[in-house]
Motif scaffolding. Structure first.
Motif, short mmCIF file in Angstrom:
data_model
loop_
_atom_site.label_atom_id
_atom_site.label_comp_id
_atom_site.label_asym_id
_atom_site.label_seq_id
_atom_site.Cartn_x
_atom_site.Cartn_y
_atom_site.Cartn_z
N MET A 194 -9.46 0.03 -1.95
CA MET A 194 -9.90 -1.06 -0.92
C MET A 194 -8.82 -1.49 0.18
O MET A 194 -7.64 -1.53 -0.16
CB MET A 194 -10.32 -2.22 -1.70
CG MET A 194 -9.29 -3.21 -2.38
SD MET A 194 -10.01 -4.43 -3.33
CE MET A 194 -10.42 -5.57 -2.14
N ILE A 195 -9.31 -2.07 1.10
CA ILE A 195 -8.07 -2.82 1.95
C ILE A 195 -8.67 -4.25 2.04
O ILE A 195 -9.86 -4.47 1.85
CB ILE A 195 -7.90 -2.00 3.34
CG1 ILE A 195 -9.34 -2.12 4.11
CG2 ILE A 195 -7.37 -0.80 3.35
CD1 ILE A 195 -9.25 -1.85 5.67
N HIS A 233 -4.29 6.30 -3.97
CA HIS A 233 -5.48 5.67 -2.68
C HIS A 233 -4.90 4.48 -1.78
O HIS A 233 -4.81 4.57 -0.70
CB HIS A 233 -6.67 4.90 -3.60
CG HIS A 233 -7.71 4.42 -2.99
ND1 HIS A 233 -8.88 5.22 -2.38
CD2 HIS A 233 -7.81 3.22 -2.31
CE1 HIS A 233 -9.69 4.33 -1.79
NE2 HIS A 233 -9.08 3.09 -1.63
N HIS A 275 -4.08 4.21 2.42
CA HIS A 275 -4.10 3.21 3.48
C HIS A 275 -2.78 2.89 4.14
O HIS A 275 -3.08 2.51 5.45
CB HIS A 275 -4.60 2.07 2.73
CG HIS A 275 -6.14 2.04 2.34
ND1 HIS A 275 -7.40 2.17 3.33
CD2 HIS A 275 -6.83 1.57 1.21
CE1 HIS A 275 -8.27 2.44 2.53
NE2 HIS A 275 -8.12 2.08 1.26
N GLU A 310 -12.01 4.04 4.60
CA GLU A 310 -11.85 4.74 3.21
C GLU A 310 -11.31 6.23 3.16
O GLU A 310 -11.25 6.69 2.05
CB GLU A 310 -12.75 4.40 2.17
CG GLU A 310 -12.94 2.81 2.09
CD GLU A 310 -11.78 2.03 1.43
OE1 GLU A 310 -11.25 2.91 0.57
OE2 GLU A 310 -11.56 0.93 1.69
N SER A 335 -7.44 7.18 2.62
CA SER A 335 -7.09 6.64 1.09
C SER A 335 -7.86 7.46 0.14
O SER A 335 -7.02 8.08 -0.96
CB SER A 335 -7.50 5.30 1.14
OG SER A 335 -9.04 5.12 1.26
ZN LIG Z 1 -9.45 1.65 -0.20
#
Ligand SMILES: [Zn+2]
Length: 677
Positions: free
Chosen positions: A1-2, A467, A471, A497, A500
């Motif tokens: 995730m970011i 992952h 990012h 995504e 990543s």
């Molecule tokens: Zn992510």
């Protein structure tokens, strides 16, 4: 995730002490002088004051509107909002000093309000739309078009009455979403276990943590540390079913009403802004472009994974039948998949942990990224950081011609501590601007280790690390645009995504793994046979995983792509499970009442499906025999990561693949386990 700054509309919060703030010593370095709450407030307020000054200068500019006298000021204003937002978020989620965390929390809505005000500023919109797009370079033209689109999607081009209505709907949507979340939080449910024997199959530490009360009963809750192990390991089908129902009834019945209200508000917003449905409005600035585009994606992903999923179900259900379990339902799925995997692959995920001590993994990931992207990471021992455990690295670009050129800085805050956020996320800290500002980015994780402990990582932890690092590379390598608003991960939301998830795939390469995975006591390299077992075990279930993602995405789409008056939440749910899962539906399942992605992603849950499709398509371009050294990585860096959002994401994909993404690689990916040599 970011993590992106929460855009909660908190209008009417006034900026504190505006105009009375002295310029910080080094305003472009994120936390210089921020060792106490007051300096954090002063630093943040200075950036907000700068933003206001730039907006005032922009709106007051005379004569023809140009990129120089308008867009540049707008972009600088955005820059100050971004670094203020990133900084307060970082302090709020990581700082050990509660006074600083509290101050950061108090500043969060202030920064949000400033962002919302700029995103709704009609004078700014008119000024930007007066710039001649034809006179600009391609990146600038694209930036301008995207900003104007966002303004229109917020109704800023509409008359006063319509804007008032949009504002009212927007505020009510925010309130309704909060109510939805609160109802779930307030509805932790309990399952009473009458006898310890019902916990058979669960790990010893779980049973130990759940000691019986005086009357011999054991109370389990629907929180995930209690729930997930039961679904995965508990032998009792009855207990699994009870837990499953309680878990999938959280928020019900209250949230059925709340959700229907939210769907109606969204539909009204969509029609007010000239769209047929909310799904069309929410995808207008995304790669898929419309509800029709989203529908096509999900159909294609369904077709690519349907056969593999059916075969996986057949294998698991035959295995279960031999042990007397038939008519498997959704509450049996996790348990029997786990049993099957253990038996078929003889792989225990705990067995690889000694080969993944944290320090070796960090070094291995840096080495991998350095080789792939032609970079060098140099540890900065005396960097100003917010906690002594944070590692800072300067990133040097080896392709700049001549000697290594400084390209940015990254901060790794990797272990849990008191007061720190429990999530794993990557976040930009300072956007880069070509020739003016180097990008900086942070990883906030909670991996084991850091306290003298070797930090033996789970297999899934290492995948997560790859992952998040994907990012981070996007953030740093994309940080050399003319505009801060096009730096790093500022692409369409449904593309973020892909880079990543692409880097996750590298984790499976034996050569790469053996370059850093060494036993923390003996130094033995992770054996090839173990890697092979690990890869096979993790490849099993991919068809069902994709079908599951298509199911969630389809549900999120179907409640948003039509008039809410025709939406039957229960009928769509059951219908979706029947279409996308072979396991029997459990009557009483009210998943929608606690499906929080319906408030966050709304109709756009498909993002992970789209980006998995793109990620495996990207990865298929690499030479499996020479992952790191081949020319593909360099081409990938230049075509996909370096441009930031200076082009539409569809063009980045096309520049690298020579075509748009398709389902061929996904089809291969879901069938990998069945096509083993
Ligand atoms: Zn992510």
């Amino acid at each position: 995730m970011i993590r992106q700054m929460a855009m909660v509309a908190m209008m009417g919060v006034s900026l504190m002490a505006m105009g009375q703030v002295a310029k910080p010593v080094d305003p472009l370095h994120a936390w210089v002088g921020l060792q106490d709450a007051d300096s954090l407030a002063a630093w943040t307020n200075w950036h907000l004051a700068e933003e206001q000054r730039l907006v005032a200068e922009l709106t007051a500019a005379k004569g023809a509107r140009t990129a120089e006298n308008t867009l540049k000021l707008y972009d600088e204003a955005q820059f100050h909002l971004m670094i203020a937002g990133n900084q307060v978020n970082l302090m709020f989620t990581t700082h050990a000093d509660k006074a600083i965390r509290d101050k950061a929390q108090a500043l969060t809505p202030v920064v949000s309000a400033a962002s919302v005000a700029l995103s709704l500023n009609q004078e700014v919109y008119h000024a930007l739309s007066a710039i001649d797009p034809k006179a600009q370079d391609a990146a600038t033209k694209h930036y301008l078009e995207r900003q104007l689109l966002e303004y229109r999607l917020a109704g800023v081009d509409k008359d006063a009455a319509t804007r008032d209505k949009v504002k009212r709907l927007s505020d009510e949507m925010t309130q309704t979403s909060l109510e939805f979340s609160r109802n779930i939080q307030d509805d932790m449910r309990k399952v009473l276990v009458k006898d310890k024997s019902e916990l058979e199959g669960l790990p010893a530490d779980y049973i130990k943590r759940h000691a019986p009360a005086a009357d011999g009963t054991i109370t389990l809750t629907t929180d995930s540390p209690d729930y997930t192990p039961v679904m995965t390991y508990a032998k009792s089908a009855q207990l699994r079913r009870e837990m499953y129902l309680e878990y999938n009834q959280r928020g019900y019945p209250k949230n059925k009403t709340v959700l229907m209200h939210l769907l109606e508000l969204r539909q009204e917003m969509a029609t007010t802004l000239g769209f047929k449905t909310w799904a069309d409005l929410a995808t207008a600035d995304q790669m898929v472009g419309s509800a029709v585009g989203m529908h096509k994606l999900l159909n294609d992903a369904d077709a690519a994974s349907r056969v593999a999923s059916a075969r996986e179900f057949q294998m698991v259900s035959e295995f279960a039948a031999k042990q007397g379990a038939t008519n498997l339902s959704l509450s049996d799925s996790a348990y029997w998949n786990e049993q099957y995997r253990r038996s078929a692959y003889d792989f225990d995920s705990q067995s690889v942990r000694p080969y993944f001590p944290y320090a070796e993994v960090e070094a291995g990931i840096l080495k991998t990224a350095a080789a792939l992207f032609h970079l060098e990471f140099r540890r900065v021992e005396n960097a100003a950081v917010w906690n002594a455990s944070v590692h800072a690295y300067d990133v040097y670009d080896l392709l700049a011609g001549g000697k290594p050129a400084l390209a940015g800085r990254i901060y790794l805050d990797m272990h849990p501590r008191e007061g720190k956020d429990k999530w794993f996320s990557e976040s930009g800290l300072i956007p880069g601007v070509r020739g003016e500002q180097l990008p900086e980015a942070t990883l906030i994780c909670n991996f084991p280790g850091g306290d003298g402990d070797p930090g033996l990582m789970q297999y899934s932890d290492v995948v997560t690390y790859f992952h998040e690092f994907g990012h981070m590379m996007h953030e740093v390598l994309g940080g050399k645009q003319r505009w801060a608003g096009q730096s790093g991960i500022t692409t369409e939301g449904d593309f973020v995504e892909a880079p990543s998830q692409m880097l996750e795939e590298f984790f499976r390469d034996p050569g790469l793994l053996q370059s850093f995975a060494k036993h923390y006591q003996t130094g033995e390299v992770l054996p090839a046979a173990m890697i092979a077992k690990m890869n096979l075990a993790s490849a099993f279930g991919r068809g069902s995983w994709v079908q599951g993602q298509v199911f969630y995405s389809t549900y999120a789409m179907e409640v948003h792509d039509r008039d809410p008056k025709t939406v039957d939440l229960d009928a769509l749910l059951k219908d979706g499970y029947v279409r996308f899962s072979h396991y029997q539906f459990v009557d009483g399942n009210r998943l929608y009442a606690s499906f929080t992605h319906l408030t966050g992603y709304s109709s756009n849950y498909y993002t992970y499906v789209l980006d998995k499709v793109i990620a495996v398509d990207f990865f298929a371009q690499f030479d499996p025999k020479n992952l790191l050294e081949g020319p593909t990585a360099l081409r990938y860096r230049k075509a996909v990561l370096e441009p930031g959002s200076s082009k539409p994401a569809a063009e980045l994909v096309k520049d690298f693949l020579g075509r748009r993404e398709n389902m061929d690689a996904l089809k291969k990916w879901v069938n990998e386990e069945f096509e083993k040599p």
